[in-house]
Design a protein around this motif. Structure first.
Motif, PDB file in Angstrom:
ATOM      1  N   ARG A   3      20.243 -23.410  33.172  1.00 44.98           N
ATOM      2  CA  ARG A   3      19.552 -23.830  31.968  1.00 44.98           C
ATOM      3  C   ARG A   3      18.043 -23.901  32.187  1.00 44.98           C
ATOM      4  O   ARG A   3      17.262 -23.486  31.331  1.00 44.98           O
ATOM      5  CB  ARG A   3      20.046 -25.208  31.542  1.00 44.98           C
ATOM      6  N   LEU A   6      16.660 -20.283  32.300  1.00 37.34           N
ATOM      7  CA  LEU A   6      16.609 -19.671  30.978  1.00 37.34           C
ATOM      8  C   LEU A   6      15.518 -20.305  30.114  1.00 37.34           C
ATOM      9  O   LEU A   6      14.807 -19.604  29.392  1.00 37.34           O
ATOM     10  CB  LEU A   6      17.960 -19.793  30.285  1.00 37.34           C
ATOM     11  N   LEU A   7      15.360 -21.611  30.194  1.00 34.98           N
ATOM     12  CA  LEU A   7      14.319 -22.291  29.444  1.00 34.98           C
ATOM     13  C   LEU A   7      12.936 -21.856  29.921  1.00 34.98           C
ATOM     14  O   LEU A   7      12.032 -21.629  29.122  1.00 34.98           O
ATOM     15  CB  LEU A   7      14.476 -23.808  29.566  1.00 34.98           C
ATOM     16  N   SER A   8      12.774 -21.692  31.220  1.00 34.90           N
ATOM     17  CA  SER A   8      11.493 -21.244  31.773  1.00 34.90           C
ATOM     18  C   SER A   8      11.164 -19.835  31.297  1.00 34.90           C
ATOM     19  O   SER A   8      10.025 -19.547  30.907  1.00 34.90           O
ATOM     20  CB  SER A   8      11.536 -21.259  33.300  1.00 34.90           C
ATOM     21  N   ILE A   9      12.149 -18.946  31.302  1.00 38.49           N
ATOM     22  CA  ILE A   9      11.925 -17.574  30.838  1.00 38.49           C
ATOM     23  C   ILE A   9      11.575 -17.577  29.356  1.00 38.49           C
ATOM     24  O   ILE A   9      10.678 -16.853  28.917  1.00 38.49           O
ATOM     25  CB  ILE A   9      13.170 -16.707  31.117  1.00 38.49           C
ATOM     26  N   TYR A  10      12.232 -18.419  28.570  1.00 37.07           N
ATOM     27  CA  TYR A  10      11.946 -18.506  27.139  1.00 37.07           C
ATOM     28  C   TYR A  10      10.516 -18.995  26.899  1.00 37.07           C
ATOM     29  O   TYR A  10       9.798 -18.445  26.068  1.00 37.07           O
ATOM     30  CB  TYR A  10      12.948 -19.444  26.464  1.00 37.07           C
ATOM     31  N   VAL A  11      10.096 -20.014  27.626  1.00 37.01           N
ATOM     32  CA  VAL A  11       8.747 -20.557  27.460  1.00 37.01           C
ATOM     33  C   VAL A  11       7.704 -19.524  27.862  1.00 37.01           C
ATOM     34  O   VAL A  11       6.711 -19.316  27.160  1.00 37.01           O
ATOM     35  CB  VAL A  11       8.585 -21.862  28.274  1.00 37.01           C
ATOM     36  N   ALA A  13       8.034 -16.237  27.870  1.00 36.88           N
ATOM     37  CA  ALA A  13       8.038 -15.173  26.866  1.00 36.88           C
ATOM     38  C   ALA A  13       7.324 -15.616  25.592  1.00 36.88           C
ATOM     39  O   ALA A  13       6.583 -14.839  24.984  1.00 36.88           O
ATOM     40  CB  ALA A  13       9.471 -14.749  26.558  1.00 36.88           C
ATOM     41  N   SER A  14       7.498 -16.856  25.189  1.00 37.16           N
ATOM     42  CA  SER A  14       6.828 -17.370  24.000  1.00 37.16           C
ATOM     43  C   SER A  14       5.314 -17.395  24.191  1.00 37.16           C
ATOM     44  O   SER A  14       4.554 -17.004  23.302  1.00 37.16           O
ATOM     45  CB  SER A  14       7.319 -18.779  23.674  1.00 37.16           C
TER      46      SER A  14
END
Length: 52
Positions: A3, A6-11, A13-14
Motif C-alpha cells: 500500500r 502504490l501510494l508513493s507511486i500515485y503521489v 505521478a500526480s
C-alpha cells in the motif's frame, strides 16, 4: 508495504502531471480560439451509419 509503495507511486505521478501542465501560458485572442475546417482536401471520408 504494498500500500505504501502504490501510494508513493500515485503521489509521484500526480506531482509530475501537475508540474508538466503549463497554466502560465499567456492567453491571447489568437491562441484561445480554434478554427475547425472539415471540408479541406485530404480529410477522411464519411463513415456510413451502422446497419440495423
Amino acid at each position: 508495504m504494498k500500500r505504501i509503495l502504490l501510494l508513493s507511486i500515485y503521489v509521484i505521478a500526480s506531482i509530475v502531471m501537475i508540474s508538466c501542465t503549463d497554466d502560465t501560458a499567456p492567453t491571447t485572442q489568437s491562441n484561445t480560439k480554434a478554427t475547425v475546417v472539415a471540408t479541406e482536401s485530404g480529410d477522411p471520408l464519411l463513415i456510413p451509419p451502422p446497419k440495423p
